[in-house]
Design an enzyme around this catalytic site. Sequence first.
Site, PDB file in Angstrom:
ATOM      1  N   TYR A 208       0.839  -1.203   0.000  1.00 36.08           N
ATOM      2  CA  TYR A 208       0.000   0.000   0.000  1.00 36.08           C
ATOM      3  C   TYR A 208       0.875   1.254   0.000  1.00 36.08           C
ATOM      4  O   TYR A 208       0.622   2.199  -0.756  1.00 36.08           O
ATOM      5  CB  TYR A 208      -0.918  -0.030   1.222  1.00 36.08           C
TER       6      TYR A 208
ATOM      7  N   GLU B 289     -11.615   6.223   4.986  1.00 34.30           N
ATOM      8  CA  GLU B 289     -10.986   7.116   5.961  1.00 34.30           C
ATOM      9  C   GLU B 289     -11.967   7.425   7.089  1.00 34.30           C
ATOM     10  O   GLU B 289     -11.570   7.549   8.258  1.00 34.30           O
ATOM     11  CB  GLU B 289     -10.514   8.407   5.301  1.00 34.30           C
TER      12      GLU B 289
ATOM     13  N   TRP C 122      -5.270   2.234  10.311  1.00 38.53           N
ATOM     14  CA  TRP C 122      -5.517   2.063   8.885  1.00 38.53           C
ATOM     15  C   TRP C 122      -5.290   0.618   8.460  1.00 38.53           C
ATOM     16  O   TRP C 122      -5.957   0.105   7.559  1.00 38.53           O
ATOM     17  CB  TRP C 122      -4.631   3.005   8.060  1.00 38.53           C
TER      18      TRP C 122
END
Length: 212
Positions: free
Chosen positions: A30, A52, A60
Amino acid sequence: MAQDNTGLLTGSDGITRCFWHGNLPDYLHYHDHEWGRPVADDRRLFEKICLEGFQSGLSWLTILRKRENFREAFAGFDFDKVAAFTDEDVERLVANAGIIRHRGKIVSTINNAKRACEMVDEFGSLAAWFWKFEPGPKERPAVVDMAHLRANPTTAVSIRISKELKKRGWTFVGPTTVYALMQAMGLVNDHLEGCVCREQVEKERKAFKRPK
C-alpha cells in the site's frame, strides 16, 4: 530493519521508506504502490473518503485488511448504487462481521453517497471538486519530515474542505479525516524526505492531468 528519528525505516531489502508500514507485506505494498499516488477516478475517491471515515478511531491497517469485504458490502463503492441502499441494507451491513459494524458510519456512507451524486451533477465529477483544493507551494512545507507531520494532523486546506463538505451535508469528514484523504489520494505528497517513494510520487504528480 532500522528506524531512525527521521521517521524513515530501512528494510531487509536495503530500501529506505516512511516508517509506518512496519515492513508488513500488505501495508508495504500500500505504501509503495498506492498511498500518495494521484487519483482522479470518482469511485476510487469515494472509496477512500468512506474508508478514511471508517478508520476514525482505528488503525488504517485494520481497514486495509478488510477493504475487499468493504468493497463487496458497498457495491464496489459505486455511489449511485450505495445511494439507493435502504434500511434493510443498513441492517445487513450492521450484521456483516467482515467490515466495521458501526451503525453511524454505515448510515454516513449511504448519506455521503447521495451527497456524492449531487456533487457530480453540479461539478461533473468528485475529482474535479476535490482537486480544485490542491494546496499551492506556499501552503506546503519546504521539507516534509516527521516534525512537520506530527505538528500538522490537519491543515488550513483540510479544514476548508471539511467545512465545505459539511455544508453540503457530508458526515464523518472532520479535518483530520480529510487530511488523511488528501495524503492518500495524492492531493499532497507526504512521503518523508529520504523515502524512496517521495521522488516517484513527485514525478507522477507532475505528469498527472488535473480534472476540471
